[in-house]
Design a protein around this motif. Structure first.
Motif, PDB file in Angstrom:
ATOM      1  N   LEU A   1      39.174  41.990  39.705  1.00 42.35           N
ATOM      2  CA  LEU A   1      39.156  40.676  39.078  1.00 42.35           C
ATOM      3  C   LEU A   1      38.317  39.708  39.904  1.00 42.35           C
ATOM      4  N   ARG A   2      37.517  38.901  39.231  1.00 41.66           N
ATOM      5  CA  ARG A   2      36.681  37.910  39.900  1.00 41.66           C
ATOM      6  C   ARG A   2      37.399  36.568  39.844  1.00 41.66           C
ATOM      7  N   TRP A   3      37.575  35.945  41.022  1.00 47.20           N
ATOM      8  CA  TRP A   3      38.318  34.691  41.143  1.00 47.20           C
ATOM      9  C   TRP A   3      37.328  33.536  41.296  1.00 47.20           C
ATOM     10  N   VAL A   4      37.476  32.532  40.429  1.00 46.15           N
ATOM     11  CA  VAL A   4      36.504  31.451  40.339  1.00 46.15           C
ATOM     12  C   VAL A   4      37.221  30.111  40.183  1.00 46.15           C
TER      13      VAL A   4
ATOM     14  N   ARG B   1      55.726  30.204  47.096  1.00 45.67           N
ATOM     15  CA  ARG B   1      54.707  29.775  48.051  1.00 45.67           C
ATOM     16  C   ARG B   1      53.557  29.102  47.301  1.00 45.67           C
ATOM     17  N   ILE B   2      52.825  28.228  47.980  1.00 41.20           N
ATOM     18  CA  ILE B   2      51.642  27.593  47.409  1.00 41.20           C
ATOM     19  C   ILE B   2      50.419  28.431  47.803  1.00 41.20           C
ATOM     20  N   TYR B   3      49.658  28.826  46.822  1.00 39.50           N
ATOM     21  CA  TYR B   3      48.517  29.717  47.039  1.00 39.50           C
ATOM     22  C   TYR B   3      47.354  28.981  47.682  1.00 39.50           C
ATOM     23  N   ARG B   4      46.741  29.612  48.656  1.00 36.80           N
ATOM     24  CA  ARG B   4      45.521  29.089  49.282  1.00 36.80           C
ATOM     25  C   ARG B   4      44.326  29.713  48.566  1.00 36.80           C
ATOM     26  N   TRP B   5      43.430  28.877  48.063  1.00 36.34           N
ATOM     27  CA  TRP B   5      42.306  29.372  47.286  1.00 36.34           C
ATOM     28  C   TRP B   5      41.382  30.222  48.174  1.00 36.34           C
ATOM     29  N   GLU B   6      40.961  31.355  47.651  1.00 37.56           N
ATOM     30  CA  GLU B   6      40.152  32.303  48.422  1.00 37.56           C
ATOM     31  C   GLU B   6      38.698  32.285  47.951  1.00 37.56           C
ATOM     32  N   PHE B   7      37.795  32.415  48.920  1.00 42.65           N
ATOM     33  CA  PHE B   7      36.357  32.402  48.630  1.00 42.65           C
ATOM     34  C   PHE B   7      35.658  33.448  49.493  1.00 42.65           C
ATOM     35  N   LEU B   8      34.412  33.726  49.116  1.00 40.15           N
ATOM     36  CA  LEU B   8      33.582  34.664  49.879  1.00 40.15           C
ATOM     37  C   LEU B   8      32.319  33.937  50.318  1.00 40.15           C
ATOM     38  N   GLY B   9      32.139  33.822  51.646  1.00 43.69           N
ATOM     39  CA  GLY B   9      30.969  33.144  52.194  1.00 43.69           C
ATOM     40  C   GLY B   9      30.138  34.080  53.043  1.00 43.69           C
TER      41      GLY B   9
ATOM     42  N   THR C   1      34.967  35.215  44.806  1.00 49.00           N
ATOM     43  CA  THR C   1      35.371  36.467  45.441  1.00 49.00           C
ATOM     44  C   THR C   1      36.030  37.365  44.401  1.00 49.00           C
ATOM     45  N   THR C   2      36.209  38.600  44.742  1.00 46.78           N
ATOM     46  CA  THR C   2      36.877  39.542  43.846  1.00 46.78           C
ATOM     47  C   THR C   2      38.111  40.107  44.533  1.00 46.78           C
ATOM     48  N   GLY C   3      39.075  40.521  43.716  1.00 46.75           N
ATOM     49  CA  GLY C   3      40.304  41.105  44.239  1.00 46.75           C
ATOM     50  C   GLY C   3      40.738  42.273  43.380  1.00 46.75           C
ATOM     51  N   PRO C   4      41.738  43.026  43.824  1.00 50.39           N
ATOM     52  CA  PRO C   4      42.195  44.195  43.076  1.00 50.39           C
ATOM     53  C   PRO C   4      42.627  43.832  41.660  1.00 50.39           C
ATOM     54  N   GLY C   5      42.343  44.731  40.732  1.00 53.04           N
ATOM     55  CA  GLY C   5      42.744  44.522  39.347  1.00 53.04           C
ATOM     56  C   GLY C   5      44.222  44.762  39.140  1.00 53.04           C
ATOM     57  N   TYR C   6      44.631  44.739  37.885  1.00 51.26           N
ATOM     58  CA  TYR C   6      46.038  44.913  37.544  1.00 51.26           C
ATOM     59  C   TYR C   6      46.460  46.374  37.677  1.00 51.26           C
ATOM     60  N   GLU C   7      47.703  46.561  38.083  1.00 50.45           N
ATOM     61  CA  GLU C   7      48.312  47.888  38.121  1.00 50.45           C
ATOM     62  C   GLU C   7      49.620  47.858  37.342  1.00 50.45           C
ATOM     63  N   ILE C   8      49.900  48.956  36.671  1.00 47.74           N
ATOM     64  CA  ILE C   8      51.206  49.134  36.046  1.00 47.74           C
ATOM     65  C   ILE C   8      51.997  50.065  36.948  1.00 47.74           C
TER      66      ILE C   8
END
Length: 302
Positions: A166-169, A203-211, A268-275
């Motif tokens: 998943l791409r996070w934007v 918890r409050i999520y900290r936004w993640e980026f790729l630099g 940035t991108t992260g792992p997709g969904y899993e069942i």
């Protein structure tokens, strides 16, 4: 002693109560009302002449006889249930019921495109979906499986990937951009209005980026916190603030022009969904067919 159909139904009711220690949760698993479940247990206890469960307004506990019965019948009843489910292979139309605990976003972008076709192919399979971001014990709560992001599946579960990464934007409405401008770098968010993401464990999520130096996470200034994607999108569309999420969630709003992506060079991108489901159980027929259809239709790739 020869067991009848009513005995097996009694055992199923009793075991659900014993697992959950709650008539409400057990009734939810079985698809009946708590009142009906209570009456069924009472009738079973009267036939046996033994109290199996101690009930108060605050708790449900097993008696010594109840604990002995639970230990004795749990595995045999599970094997009978699996044998019944295996017979689905010989039916013209598979039948049954599966209960899923699903992240809200996954219900929207992963299951929604698939379920109409699933219902057409398998009209006798019932799917009960609890869409929530709250962290729950899916098995203890009576679910057959759960869907969450890869990397967060409990270690004692079997997980199967059912989407691509998943791409996070970050997205904003044109009205927000007109009023406050476009952030050029993640640290510019300090001077913007951001919609805070409250996770399922509070918890409050900290936004993640790729630099250039790799991935990093930052705490963003927020006066509004939301724990559910649809509500957050409504706020973003209204120009309330910048929103962090997956491009799959934003896709229809980006196409319409109601939202625009910002900070794309930092996405940035992260792992997709899993069942996932218990390793100690065979996969129910309905669940297996759903996984196969998701992989066939590939709503988010795989």
């Amino acid at each position: 002693m020869i067991l009848g159909r009513s005995d097996l139904a009694d055992f199923a009711c009793f075991l659900a109560i014993a697992r959950h220690r709650s008539f409400r949760l057990a009734a939810l698993e079985l698809g009946v009302s708590p009142s009906a479940l209570s009456h069924a247990l009472k009738a079973m206890e009267q036939r046996l002449g033994i109290r199996l469960v101690n009930r108060t307004n605050r708790s449900v506990t097993l008696t010594a006889a109840g604990e002995e019965l639970q230990n004795a019948i749990t595995q045999p009843v599970a094997e009978i249930g699996q044998a019944m489910d295996n017979l689905n292979r010989y039916r013209d139309a598979p039948a049954g019921r599966i209960r899923l605990n699903v992240l809200v976003d996954a219900a929207q972008v992963l299951l929604a495109p698939v379920l109409p076709e699933f219902a057409r192919r398998y009209p006798n399979i019932e799917i009960d979906i609890a869409a929530t971001n709250r962290m729950v014990d899916v098995i203890g709560s009576g679910f057959d499986a759960g869907i969450r992001h890869g990397g967060t599946v409990p270690e004692d579960m079997i997980g199967q990937r059912i989407s691509a990464d998943l791409r996070w934007v970050v997205a904003a409405s044109p009205s927000y951009i007109e009023r406050f401008g476009i952030p050029e770098r993640p640290h510019d968010l300090e001077h913007h209005h951001c919609l805070g993401v409250r996770l399922g464990d509070d918890r409050i999520y900290r936004w993640e980026f790729l630099g250039p130096q790799g991935e990093f996470a930052i705490s963003v200034p927020s006066k509004i916190f939301v724990d559910e994607g649809r509500a957050m999108i409504a706020l973003a569309l209204a120009g309330t603030g910048l929103m962090y999420g997956t491009d799959a969630i934003f896709a229809p709003h980006l196409k319409s022009g109601d939202l625009r992506l910002v900070l794309e060079d930092w996405a940035t991108t992260g792992p997709g969904y899993e069942i996932y489901y218990p390793s100690r159980r065979q996969v129910p027929t309905g669940l297996r067919l759903l996984i196969e259809l998701i992989r066939e239709m590939r709503p988010l790739g795989v």
